[in-house]
Scaffold this active site. Structure first.
Site, PDB file in Angstrom:
ATOM      1  N   GLY A  12       1.240  -1.522  -0.015  1.00 63.04           N
ATOM      2  CA  GLY A  12       0.136   0.099  -0.030  1.00 63.04           C
ATOM      3  C   GLY A  12       0.939   1.239   0.208  1.00 63.04           C
ATOM      4  O   GLY A  12       1.904   1.111   0.419  1.00 63.04           O
ATOM      5  N   SER A 106       6.120  -5.507   2.903  1.00 63.29           N
ATOM      6  CA  SER A 106       7.928  -6.122   2.200  1.00 63.29           C
ATOM      7  C   SER A 106       9.166  -6.506   2.881  1.00 63.29           C
ATOM      8  O   SER A 106      10.127  -6.495   1.991  1.00 63.29           O
ATOM      9  CB  SER A 106       8.045  -3.812   1.749  1.00 63.29           C
ATOM     10  OG  SER A 106       6.751  -4.391   1.246  1.00 63.29           O
ATOM     11  N   ASP A 128      -0.813   2.176   8.416  1.00 63.54           N
ATOM     12  CA  ASP A 128      -1.112   1.334   9.802  1.00 63.54           C
ATOM     13  C   ASP A 128       0.025   1.716  10.935  1.00 63.54           C
ATOM     14  O   ASP A 128      -0.306   0.971  12.289  1.00 63.54           O
ATOM     15  CB  ASP A 128      -0.659   0.090   9.190  1.00 63.54           C
ATOM     16  CG  ASP A 128      -2.101  -0.343   8.615  1.00 63.54           C
ATOM     17  OD1 ASP A 128      -3.042   0.437   7.653  1.00 63.54           O
ATOM     18  OD2 ASP A 128      -1.635  -1.161   7.576  1.00 63.54           O
ATOM     19  N   GLY A 171      -6.043   0.418   8.766  1.00 64.93           N
ATOM     20  CA  GLY A 171      -5.057  -0.412   9.947  1.00 64.93           C
ATOM     21  C   GLY A 171      -4.971  -1.464   9.887  1.00 64.93           C
ATOM     22  O   GLY A 171      -4.511  -2.182  10.296  1.00 64.93           O
ATOM     23  N   GLY A 186     -10.723  12.823  19.938  1.00 60.15           N
ATOM     24  CA  GLY A 186     -11.967  13.839  21.467  1.00 60.15           C
ATOM     25  C   GLY A 186     -12.986  12.163  21.335  1.00 60.15           C
ATOM     26  O   GLY A 186     -13.866  13.529  21.468  1.00 60.15           O
ATOM     27  N   ARG A 244     -24.901   7.172  12.991  1.00 63.02           N
ATOM     28  CA  ARG A 244     -24.251   7.541  11.087  1.00 63.02           C
ATOM     29  C   ARG A 244     -22.690   6.791  11.502  1.00 63.02           C
ATOM     30  O   ARG A 244     -22.560   6.763  12.483  1.00 63.02           O
ATOM     31  CB  ARG A 244     -24.715   8.853  10.745  1.00 63.02           C
ATOM     32  CG  ARG A 244     -26.240   9.559  10.549  1.00 63.02           C
ATOM     33  CD  ARG A 244     -26.507   8.166   9.809  1.00 63.02           C
ATOM     34  NE  ARG A 244     -28.023   8.929   9.197  1.00 63.02           N
ATOM     35  CZ  ARG A 244     -29.384   8.788   9.911  1.00 63.02           C
ATOM     36  NH1 ARG A 244     -29.287   8.201  10.373  1.00 63.02           N
ATOM     37  NH2 ARG A 244     -29.989   9.686   9.794  1.00 63.02           N
TER      38      ARG A 244
HETATM   39  O1  F6P Z   1      -1.880  -0.909   5.020  1.00 63.01           O
HETATM   40  C1  F6P Z   1      -2.502  -0.034   4.390  1.00 63.01           C
HETATM   41  C2  F6P Z   1      -4.061   0.091   4.508  1.00 63.01           C
HETATM   42  O2  F6P Z   1      -3.942   0.708   3.572  1.00 63.01           O
HETATM   43  C3  F6P Z   1      -4.428  -0.881   5.291  1.00 63.01           C
HETATM   44  O3  F6P Z   1      -4.403   0.075   5.677  1.00 63.01           O
HETATM   45  C4  F6P Z   1      -5.645  -1.396   4.526  1.00 63.01           C
HETATM   46  O4  F6P Z   1      -6.474  -2.547   5.257  1.00 63.01           O
HETATM   47  C5  F6P Z   1      -4.927  -2.162   3.050  1.00 63.01           C
HETATM   48  O5  F6P Z   1      -3.940  -1.195   3.093  1.00 63.01           O
HETATM   49  C6  F6P Z   1      -5.762  -2.069   2.322  1.00 63.01           C
HETATM   50  O6  F6P Z   1      -5.237  -2.766   1.161  1.00 63.01           O
HETATM   51  P1  F6P Z   1      -5.582  -2.615  -0.523  1.00 63.01           P
HETATM   52  O7  F6P Z   1      -4.935  -1.331  -1.269  1.00 63.01           O
HETATM   53  O8  F6P Z   1      -4.824  -3.920  -1.299  1.00 63.01           O
HETATM   54  O9  F6P Z   1      -7.210  -2.096  -0.473  1.00 63.01           O
END
Ligand code: F6P
Length: 320
Positions: A12, A106, A128, A171, A186, A244
């Protein structure tokens, strides 16, 4: 003799990856290396896609999100055949080693390659912040600020309508980002995979909050906690108040990196080349107690980062 080093962004994307690419390139050039930018992560490496990086080609990117090299997830690298193709490609490109900017996937790829004798430096980058061996990852502070800004806005509408909001934070299966977002925005409470919470108790507290005069209540909900809509529906049923839900999603991955992220990325990139030059490879570059650290990759993947329950306690005490 070749003094070529490869640089790759994988998994990511995270804001600040470009600042790290710039730092690696410019520090590398200053020490006499040629920096080869691998395109599209390990998929691109397997195919031998690259670009020669120069001081000028990394101009004007310190403030940009995403990665100029592009990235991707590459399940193929986990296979024997994929690994062989990757190593063949590294040899063909005559790389002395590889600097990998990315998260836990990675790291795993870096470790696997190091076992085949490839000299690796991993740089911790992920929104994350879930990597053992560093207090902070590149991109985390930017994502934190993006999420907090979004929740501040949600607070306006929540207050206007006297509603409860449940806001989903990225995350993966961890709540590191969520707990800090919760404290900084908050929030009344958070839901994270690391802490077991009784939903009836949460609903009771939200009701008490309303009795105390709260006009809005916001729960930061980590994506690893399951279905956001199921949780929101349950809270609505149990409290009797309007609820919501809102998913912040991929906006958390984009945008111009904060100054803090840019500084971290620049320090990581600079140190990565220095360590490579000193032949201290197969390490993860991170930051520990404010100082740049280098942990053997094998340790970084062996241990799990510990969740900070203290931050959760502070958040709860301050949300009365
Ligand atoms: O690891 C970074 C992240 O954005 C995570 O927070 C999320 O769960 C995941 O990558 C999403 O992955 P992808 O880009 O494969 O949809």
């Amino acid at each position: 003799m070749s003094k070529k080093i490869g640089i790759i962004t994988s998994g990511g994307d995270a804001p600040g990856m470009n600042a790290a690419i710039r730092a690696v390139t410019r520090r590398g050039i200053s020490l006499g290396y040629q920096i080869i930018g691998i395109k599209r992560g390990f998929k691109g490496l397997i195919k031998g896609e690259f670009v020669n990086l120069t001081s000028r080609s990394v101009s004007g990117i310190i403030n940009t999100g995403g990665t100029i090299l592009h990235t991707g997830r590459c399940p193929e690298i986990k296979t024997k055949d994929g690994m062989k193709k990757t190593i063949d490609s590294i040899k063909k490109l005559e790389l002395k080693g590889l600097i990998i900017i990315g998260g836990d996937g990675s790291l795993a790829a870096g470790y696997a390659l190091s076992k085949y004798g490839i000299k690796i430096i991993n740089i911790a980058a992920s929104i994350d912040n879930d990597i053992y061996g560093t207090d902070e990852t590149i991109g985390y502070d930017t994502a934190l600020n993006t999420a907090v800004e979004a929740i501040d806005k949600i607070r306006n509408t929540a207050t206007s309508h006297n509603r409860i909001f449940v806001v989903e934070i990225m995350g993966r299966e961890h709540g590191f980002l969520t707990v800090d977002v919760g404290l900084a925005a908050g929030c009344e409470t958070i839901m994270v995979p690391e802490i077991k919470v009784n939903i009836n108790k949460v609903a009771k507290e939200l009701k008490e909050g309303k009795e105390k005069g709260k006009t809005s209540e916001i729960i930061a909900f980590a994506e690893g906690c399951g279905s956001l809509s199921d949780f929101g529906n349950k809270i609505e049923r149990l409290t009797g108040f309007e609820v919501r839900v809102s998913t912040l999603g991929y906006i958390q991955r984009g945008g111009s990196p904060t100054a803090r992220t840019r500084i971290l990325a620049s320090r990581f990139g600079y140190s990565a080349i220095n360590l490579f030059d000193e032949k201290k490879t197969n390490v993860l570059i991170g930051i520990t107690d404010g100082k740049i650290s280098a942990m053997p990759i094998q340790n970084a993947i062996k241990y799990e980062k510990k969740f900070n329950t203290k931050t959760f306690k502070i958040l709860r005490t301050l949300s009365i």
